[in-house]
Scaffold this active site. Structure first.
Site, PDB file in Angstrom:
ATOM      1  N   HIS A 162       0.869  -1.159  -0.104  1.00 51.11           N
ATOM      2  CA  HIS A 162       0.044  -0.018   0.000  1.00 51.11           C
ATOM      3  C   HIS A 162       1.063   1.197  -0.166  1.00 51.11           C
ATOM      4  O   HIS A 162       1.924   1.137   0.472  1.00 51.11           O
ATOM      5  CB  HIS A 162      -0.882  -0.013   1.124  1.00 51.11           C
ATOM      6  CG  HIS A 162      -2.007  -0.843   0.886  1.00 51.11           C
ATOM      7  ND1 HIS A 162      -3.081  -0.499   0.152  1.00 51.11           N
ATOM      8  CD2 HIS A 162      -2.489  -1.790   1.843  1.00 51.11           C
ATOM      9  CE1 HIS A 162      -3.784  -1.322   0.060  1.00 51.11           C
ATOM     10  NE2 HIS A 162      -3.569  -2.037   1.082  1.00 51.11           N
ATOM     11  N   LYS A 595     -14.355   5.074   6.231  1.00 48.38           N
ATOM     12  CA  LYS A 595     -14.581   6.131   5.398  1.00 48.38           C
ATOM     13  C   LYS A 595     -15.933   6.414   4.926  1.00 48.38           C
ATOM     14  O   LYS A 595     -16.530   7.402   5.077  1.00 48.38           O
ATOM     15  CB  LYS A 595     -14.025   5.881   4.252  1.00 48.38           C
ATOM     16  CG  LYS A 595     -13.920   7.134   3.186  1.00 48.38           C
ATOM     17  CD  LYS A 595     -12.778   7.039   1.908  1.00 48.38           C
ATOM     18  CE  LYS A 595     -13.401   6.138   0.965  1.00 48.38           C
ATOM     19  NZ  LYS A 595     -14.271   6.833  -0.022  1.00 48.38           N
TER      20      LYS A 595
END
Length: 933
Positions: A162, A595
């Site tokens: 990532h 999120k």
């Protein structure tokens, strides 16, 4: 960075270290020592002027953080505004490297204190296997029961690539040298000459670090990410995993009444997404998967070959003096090594033959030759089990002939490594978005039968079509038809997975994960594609891989149990699970749920989803294995793994768990061998406890659940209102954080956003959280909690606070939730965040949103203190509190310099040093925070 030199001293004895009132004196000494070396390095390389500028920046930053008034703010801004771009770059590099050096010293201090406890004979600490085994024995478990538990247990940390992993391997190599030299000073009583040599080596290492480029010149490719991931096998995993098994086996043997040696099943294995995760990453292809497996296989076989070579040199056992089993002698006689010098050394000849066979395997699988050539030609191993069998022959022969001690060294560790890592090193998971599967399957149906309008079918119609397709051996695709590039790519990667299983073994590619799962058809679409590749066999009702749904958004988590209940009720799918040991894995996504709904609601919906899934799987008599998609930061499900596993609801672990290890957390956990082993041990210990002791823990009281529902509703409304319903919030986010600049940093192969828009909906969760971390607001890790508690207390003025305090004291889930939030709050800094808010061009927008965030921050801290009974943050976590106190004064300057560079860059200064300085500051801040992504 201007401390006086501290000479190396003799290692302290354990009791002195543990009884010292100031537990961090040696840590501070090491930080000052490394800081002094760094300061001297900067001065020697760039002169007193740069060194003095760095010191002025540090002092000004500390003054601003202490006073937080307009005068100190203006003074700091004026001072930074007067620096040239070149001076800015040097300041950033100095404080970034200081963060790295502080991390090294901190890791070494943890190792130092752990060793001191062990030497002093202190009781085992919570989180260690010794503590867990002792606790289980006290609860009545026998050694035999624990050995049986490990027969079916699965603990698998899965490394993922990532863009918050910002370290270059060259930087890591320098850090490893520095850590090793500090370790040498700790463990050895050095002579004056050795002390001087160690000091000189430290100076060289820091100078090398300073002269090593921190940033990459070009964007990482997927194979670069693969290579980065493989370095942790070199540093830690190939050796420390076998060490962990050996320690656990010895621990169980000591607890056994017979004291007989114990051999455990290999329950703890690494996993990987690197090279197989295609969700939003167009650069992961069938060719990349094949190359990834080649790289992994190369690492594994080279390690085995080196270990066999060393083992052969050690086992110089002569037949004239010690006997050998008939199997061992047959192995020796079949060896191409017929040297007269080893004619009476059957173990050496046997191992030489194994080396020759493994060399042939290397050539067959990889097409090259090992560094050390074999003694002659031999046939290749057809699978890893044949190599394991030969090693077992050596082991058993030594046991039968009075040489048990010789089985416990290199041979023992090699046998375990072969069993754990196989020929593929680590299983690679394939992951793709359900939307892609849907399009591919629709195209295949349309090509085969234009009248079949798959996308126009309702869910029931889709399921019927898909079940019919996976029940027939007839292929759906045709080599004589032309398909879209996307469809060709998807079919190719599954076919590559089938080839990989044939080549390296079934463990090479065992899992396929479906992102954004929200229906049964999403799983059956993948089943159709697996059938096309020969990974699903209709006539035998056999699956060669696990089909794993990933539930991510709040809505998907709420729908997860109904989807799985429907799926498991389908006879066609249930028959396939017979070939997977009646076990079904389900992945839960922490990042996108956060999120989507905020920290509190995400955590609560994940917990409720687990409870619902446990009930469904118990009803269907299918074993549930949960895969936790945790990020590095708390805003993406991160936090201490031990507490996170123990906080799972009863029945959620059942001896099997997988979880992702992401971003810079991989470096923090696995770059140092001893720290790496400790982290692996924590995962194993927590899984044991959560599986075997969960039934003895009381279920959360009904009023706890009711309260959490109410808190979650309030927090969800507050979070959604700020992030998705407040006009201008998207603009505020893009202007007040480094999100735009992160996209230009060469730290990952995956795009930052799913689509070419600035919409928060389309943004990936990783850069979303990472950006808030950089500006020190950490908003995804706490926002909404304060207003939720306030609303709950207003509704329950007489009993609300007492109930929340009981939940904090008695419910591990709630305790862990608040503990993780507390860690985030302690790393946030509103004074620094205010300078980032100043980057927002519209004054009214800036004032409105930042004021609102600040009020939420204050309310959240107040609520946390009221519930926990603490007068200050981290009062119950002195270790982290001391860490922040030691490191953060040297990290704050990076934030201030980053803000200044962002101003220049966004005002049109295109100097390459400005862009590079921003990217360097991102690296340094991430290093200082340690779990920002």
């Amino acid at each position: 960075m201007n401390a006086q030199a501290i000479p190396a001293s003799t290692p302290p004895n354990a009791s002195a270290l543990l009884n010292n009132d100031d537990k961090d004196q040696q840590l501070r000494d090491d930080i000052r020592h490394l800081g002094r070396i760094l300061g001297d390095t900067v001065r020697s390389q760039h002169g007193d002027e740069i060194f003095n500028i760095i010191e002025i920046v540090r002092q000004s930053s500390i003054r601003f953080g202490r006073d937080e008034d307009e005068v100190s703010k203006q003074a700091l801004e004026a001072m930074l505004d007067g620096l040239s771009n070149d001076e800015m770059t040097k300041v950033i590099r100095a404080f970034s490297y200081f963060s790295h050096l502080s991390n090294i010293a901190e890791d070494q201090h943890h190792i130092r204190r752990t060793r001191a406890h062990l030497v002093a004979g202190s009781p085992p600490k919570q989180g260690s296997l010794a503590y867990t085994i002792s606790t289980l024995m006290e609860r009545g478990y026998s050694t035999a029961q624990l050995v049986e538990f490990f027969q079916t247990a699965i603990v698998s940390p899965v490394l993922t690539a990532h863009p918050t992993e910002v370290q270059r391997k060259s930087i890591l190599n320098c850090q490893m040298v520095i850590g090793r030299l500090l370790n040498e000073r700790d463990r050895m009583q050095l002579t004056p000459e050795e002390t001087a040599a160690n000091e000189e080596a430290l100076n060289r290492a820091v100078l090398t670090l300073w002269q090593t480029r921190m940033l990459r010149n070009s964007k990482l490719s997927v194979l670069d990410e693969v290579e980065n991931g493989l370095t942790f096998y070199d540093y830690t995993l190939l050796r420390e995993l076998p060490n962990l098994y050996a320690g656990l086996e010895d621990l169980l043997s000591q607890q056994s009444p017979s004291k007989e040696p114990t051999e455990l099943a290999s329950f703890l294995k690494m996993g990987s997404w690197i090279g197989g995760d295609r969700d939003g990453n167009p650069f992961v292809t069938a060719t990349v998967l094949e190359q990834t497996l080649t790289m992994q296989c190369t690492r594994a076989l080279r390690f085995y070959l080196d270990e066999l070579h060393a083992l052969g040199s050690q086992l110089s056992v002569a037949q004239l003096l010690v006997g050998a089993s008939d199997q061992l002698l047959a192995l020796a006689d079949s060896s191409p090594d017929q040297s007269v010098h080893r004619s009476d050394e059957p173990y050496r000849r046997a191992i030489s033959g194994m080396y020759a066979r493994l060399s042939a395997t290397y050539h067959e699988l990889l097409g090259g030759e090992p560094v050390i050539h074999p003694s002659g030609q031999a046939r290749a191993y057809q699978n890893v089990e044949q190599l394991s069998a030969d090693l077992a022959i050596v082991h058993n022969s030594l046991l039968l002939n009075g040489s048990a001690a010789l089985t416990r060294g290199r041979l023992r560790h090699l046998r375990r490594a072969v069993d754990v890592f196989g020929f593929s090193l680590a299983p690679i998971d394939l992951r793709q978005n359900s939307d892609v599967h849907e399009r591919v399957v629709a195209e295949l149906f349309a090509a085969a039968n234009p009248a079949c309008r798959y996308l126009e079918q309702d869910e029931a119609g889709r399921i019927a079509l898909l079940l019919a397709e996976i029940s027939t051996p007839r292929p759906l695709s045709s080599p004589y038809l032309v398909y879209s590039e996307e469809t060709q790519s998807e079919l190719a990667i599954y076919r590559a997975a089938r080839t990989a299983q044939d080549r390296y073994g079934k463990a090479a590619v065992p899992n396929c994960i479906i992102s954004k799962t929200d229906s049964v058809s999403d799983l059956l679409e993948l089943a159709v594609l697996l059938k096309e590749a020969g990974l699903l066999h209709p006539q035998e009702a056999r699956l060669d891989v696990n089909i794993i749904p990933l539930f991510e958004t709040i809505a998907d988590l709420r729908n997860s149990a109904p989807v799985m209940k429907h799926l498991l009720s389908l006879p066609e799918y249930a028959r396939l699970l017979d070939s997977r040991d009646l076990a079904q894995e389900v992945m839960l996504g922490y990042s996108d749920s956060n999120k989507d709904g905020g920290f509190l609601t995400s955590g609560w919906e994940l917990y409720k989803a687990e409870l619902a899934l446990i009930d469904v799987f118990a009803e269907k008599k299918i074993r549930l294995r949960l895969f936790h998609g945790r990020g590095g930061s708390v805003g993406r499900g991160g936090g201490p793994s031990y507490q996170a596993i123990l906080a799972q609801p009863a029945g959620a672990v059942q001896g099997q768990i997988r979880l992702t290890e992401q971003g810079e957390v991989i470096t923090a956990k696995y770059a140092n061998p001893e720290v790496g082993r400790r982290n692996l041990e924590v995962l194993a210990a927590a899984t044991l406890e959560a599986s075997l002791l969960a039934e003895t823990e009381p279920a959360p009281r009904p009023e706890f659940l009711t309260c959490m529902n109410a808190l979650s509703d309030h927090a969800f409304a507050a979070y959604r209102n700020l992030v998705y319903e407040t006009e201008g919030f998207e603009q505020y986010f893009w202007e007040s954080t480094v999100i735009s600049e992160i996209a230009g940093l060469n730290i990952g192969s995956r795009p930052a956003s799913r689509k070419k828009t600035t919409a928060i909906d389309d943004l990936r969760a990783i850069p979303w959280v990472f950006s808030w971390s950089q500006c020190r607001l950490m908003l995804p890790g706490w926002y909404g909690f304060g207003s939720a508690v306030r609303a709950y207390l207003e509704a329950h003025p007489d009993t609300g606070l007492a109930l929340l305090q009981e939940m904090y004291r008695d419910w591990p889930f709630f305790t862990t939730l608040l503990s993780n939030m507390e860690m985030v709050l302690a790393k946030s800094d509103l004074s620094i965040a205010s300078r980032y808010a100043g980057l927002v061009k519209e004054e009214q927008l800036r004032e409105t949103i930042f004021t609102r965030i600040c009020k939420g921050h204050v309310a959240t801290i107040a609520a946390l203190k009221s519930i926990s009974g603490q007068s200050e943050l981290l009062a119950a976590n002195p270790l982290l509190k001391r860490s922040i106190r030691n490191r953060f004064p040297y990290m704050a300057p990076l934030n201030h310099v980053q803000v200044e560079l962002l101003k220049r860059f966004r005002n049109g200064d295109q100097d390459e040093r400005v862009r590079r300085g921003i990217h360097l500051s991102i690296n340094g801040i991430a290093a200082g925070l340690r779990n920002s992504g």
